[in-house]
Write a protein that holds these residues in place. Structure first.
Motif, short mmCIF file in Angstrom:
data_model
loop_
_atom_site.label_atom_id
_atom_site.label_comp_id
_atom_site.label_asym_id
_atom_site.label_seq_id
_atom_site.Cartn_x
_atom_site.Cartn_y
_atom_site.Cartn_z
N LEU A 91 -9.60 16.72 4.03
CA LEU A 91 -10.92 16.08 4.24
C LEU A 91 -11.26 16.54 2.83
O LEU A 91 -12.51 17.54 3.45
CB LEU A 91 -11.56 15.88 5.82
CG LEU A 91 -13.46 14.97 5.64
CD1 LEU A 91 -12.49 14.14 5.92
CD2 LEU A 91 -12.67 15.59 7.53
N TYR A 92 -12.69 15.84 2.00
CA TYR A 92 -13.30 16.31 1.10
C TYR A 92 -14.81 15.85 0.63
O TYR A 92 -15.22 14.53 1.21
CB TYR A 92 -12.72 16.49 -0.30
CG TYR A 92 -12.81 17.03 -1.23
CD1 TYR A 92 -12.42 18.06 -1.55
CD2 TYR A 92 -14.29 16.56 -2.19
CE1 TYR A 92 -12.99 19.18 -2.53
CE2 TYR A 92 -14.55 17.46 -2.88
CZ TYR A 92 -14.55 19.00 -2.81
OH TYR A 92 -14.71 19.56 -4.12
N LEU A 142 -8.79 13.01 0.98
CA LEU A 142 -9.52 11.81 1.80
C LEU A 142 -10.76 12.10 1.72
O LEU A 142 -10.89 13.41 2.11
CB LEU A 142 -9.45 11.42 3.01
CG LEU A 142 -10.32 9.84 4.33
CD1 LEU A 142 -10.27 8.69 3.06
CD2 LEU A 142 -10.31 10.61 4.96
N SER A 143 -11.43 11.70 0.24
CA SER A 143 -12.72 11.69 -0.09
C SER A 143 -13.69 11.13 0.35
O SER A 143 -13.67 9.72 0.46
CB SER A 143 -12.87 11.36 -1.97
OG SER A 143 -13.92 12.36 -2.62
N VAL A 144 -15.07 11.60 1.14
CA VAL A 144 -15.53 11.04 2.20
C VAL A 144 -16.73 10.28 1.05
O VAL A 144 -17.69 11.04 0.39
CB VAL A 144 -16.15 11.74 3.45
CG1 VAL A 144 -17.33 10.32 3.75
CG2 VAL A 144 -15.00 11.52 3.97
N LEU A 186 -13.02 11.89 9.97
CA LEU A 186 -12.39 13.35 10.48
C LEU A 186 -11.62 12.79 12.12
O LEU A 186 -10.73 13.16 11.96
CB LEU A 186 -13.07 14.61 11.12
CG LEU A 186 -11.77 15.61 12.07
CD1 LEU A 186 -10.78 15.86 11.36
CD2 LEU A 186 -12.86 16.84 11.99
N THR A 187 -13.00 11.92 12.72
CA THR A 187 -12.15 11.27 13.60
C THR A 187 -11.25 9.75 13.25
O THR A 187 -10.07 10.10 13.66
CB THR A 187 -13.34 10.53 14.80
OG1 THR A 187 -14.14 11.97 14.73
CG2 THR A 187 -12.87 9.81 15.76
N TRP A 188 -11.71 9.68 12.32
CA TRP A 188 -10.30 8.28 12.07
C TRP A 188 -9.58 9.13 11.88
O TRP A 188 -8.12 8.31 11.82
CB TRP A 188 -11.25 7.56 10.68
CG TRP A 188 -10.20 6.21 10.24
CD1 TRP A 188 -10.28 5.43 10.40
CD2 TRP A 188 -9.37 6.80 9.29
NE1 TRP A 188 -9.58 4.58 9.87
CE2 TRP A 188 -8.60 5.45 8.92
CE3 TRP A 188 -9.05 7.62 8.71
CZ2 TRP A 188 -7.92 5.07 7.44
CZ3 TRP A 188 -7.57 7.72 7.51
CH2 TRP A 188 -7.59 6.77 7.79
N ALA A 244 -12.45 20.42 3.20
CA ALA A 244 -13.17 20.86 1.96
C ALA A 244 -14.19 20.20 1.26
O ALA A 244 -14.47 19.12 1.40
CB ALA A 244 -12.35 21.47 0.66
N GLY A 245 -14.99 21.55 0.59
CA GLY A 245 -16.39 21.30 -0.20
C GLY A 245 -16.93 21.83 -1.27
O GLY A 245 -15.67 22.98 -0.67
#
Length: 299
Positions: free
Chosen positions: A76-77, A107-109, A130-132, A151-152
C-alpha cells in the motif's frame, strides 16, 4: 556542511525541476512544476503485466501487478509531495519499478491533498484503502489480504508510518513498512541544508497546510515519535546524507529498534531528499530499489 560532500549526480539533479517559492498563491504553479519535472526525474518505466485505476473503498487508487497469479502480496503506497502536491501519476514510474523488482503488487493511493483537505484526510484515505485491501474487493483483484506492507516517500513515509501504527492498534498484522526519506517530526529543528533542495521554509509551509495552526501536532497521527512503537511491523528506513529530514528519519528508526521492531536503516552518502524516486538521475536510486525489493521478498 562541506559542499564537497554533494554527489555529482545530486548536483545535476537539483537543476531539473523549476523551483517555485511556496505560498497558497503559488501552489498551483508548484504542483505543475512537479508534474513537468517527472519525466526527466523518473524516466521510462518498465512495461508490466497490469496497471488498473479504480476506487478502493471510496479512495482513488492505481494497482500495479507484474504477475497473473492469485493471492499476490501487496504494498500500500503513499506518494510524496508535502501533502500538497504529487499524485499516482507523479509516482507511476516508481510504483512500476517497485512492482517489477519485487514481485509484489503495488496499490498507489491518490489521497486527498492539503490545504484543500487538511489532516486527517490523507491519513483517513490510507486507512480506508487498507480496509479495502483486507476485504473481498482485493481478493477479486488477485491480492492476498493477509500479506500487506505499507510504504511511502517523504510525507508518504509519514503516512505509511501512521498507517502502520493505526493498523497495529486495530489488531491488523502488516508484513512490513518502508519509509523513504520520511517526514516524521512536526517539531523538528531543521539543519542548514537548504541549498540542497528541500528547505526549511518549504517544510513549514507543508506542515501548516496539512496541520494548520491550532491542530495539536503532538498527537501520534502527526508525531509518530510520540507513539508507542511496540509491536509494529519490520521496517526499512532509507535516508540521504544531505536531506534535512535525515536526522528525524534516523531518530525514528532508532526508536523503532529500541521498541523491539526489526529495522534496516540505510543512509546514502552525498545524496539529497527523495533520491530513490528519481530513477533517471541517480544510480543509487536503483540500489535503493533493489534493497526495498529484497526486504519485501524477506517479508
Amino acid at each position: 556542511m562541506d559542499p564537497s560532500r554533494l554527489h555529482p549526480q545530486a548536483r545535476a539533479a537539483m537543476q531539473v525541476q523549476q523551483r517555485v517559492p511556496l505560498t497558497r498563491a503559488t501552489l498551483p504553479a508548484a504542483r505543475l512544476s512537479m508534474v513537468r519535472a517527472t519525466p526527466a526525474e523518473v524516466g521510462s518505466a518498465p512495461a508490466i503485466r497490469s496497471v488498473v485505476t479504480f476506487d478502493a473503498g471510496g479512495v482513488p487508487a492505481r494497482l500495479y501487478r507484474d504477475a497473473d497469479h492469485d493471492a499476490m502480496p501487496v504494498v500500500l503506497y503513499a506518494h510524496g509531495g508535502g501533502w500538497v502536491m504529487g499524485s499516482v501519476d507523479t509516482h507511476d514510474g516508481l510504483c512500476r519499478h517497485l512492482a517489477a523488482a519485487s514481485g509484489w503488487a503495488v496499490l498507489s493511493v491518490d489521497y486527498r491533498l492539503a490545504p484543500e483537505y487538511p489532516y486527517p484526510a490523507a491519513v483517513d484515505d490510507m486507512t480506508r484503502a487498507l480496509t479495502w485491501l483486507r476485504g473481498p474487493g482485493a481478493a477479486r483483484h488477485g491480492l492476498d489480504p493477509g500479506r500487506i506492507a505499507v510504504a511511502g516517500d517523504s510525507v508518504g513515509g509519514h503516512l505509511a508510518a501512521v498507517t502502520a501504527r493505526r493498523a497495529r492498534d486495530a489488531g491488523i498484522r502488516l508484513a512490513g513498512q518502508i519509509l523513504i526519506c520520511p517526514v516524521i517530526d512536526p517539531a523538528a529543528d531543521y539543519p542548514a541544508l537548504d541549498e540542497y533542495g528541500l528547505d526549511r521554509e518549504e517544510m513549514r509551509f507543508f506542515w501548516d497546510a496539512f496541520a494548520p495552526p491550532g491542530v495539536d501536532r503532538t498527537q501520534p497521527d502527526l508525531d509518530p515519535l510520540r507513539a508507542d512503537l511496540t509491536g509494529l511491523p519490520p521496517a526499512v528506513v532509507i535516508t540521504a546524507e544531505l536531506d534535512l529530514l535525515s536526522a528525524e528519519g534516523e531518530r525514528y528508526a532508532a526508536r523503532l529498534l529500541a521498541a523491539g521492531v526489526p529495522v534496516t536503516a540505510a543512509r546514502y552518502q552525498g545524496l539529497i531528499h527523495n533520491f530513490p524516486r528519481k530513477l533517471a538521475l541517480f544510480d543509487a536510486a536503483h540500489v535503493a530499489l533493489a534493497q526495498l525489493a529484497a526486504a519485501l521478498n524477506r517479508w
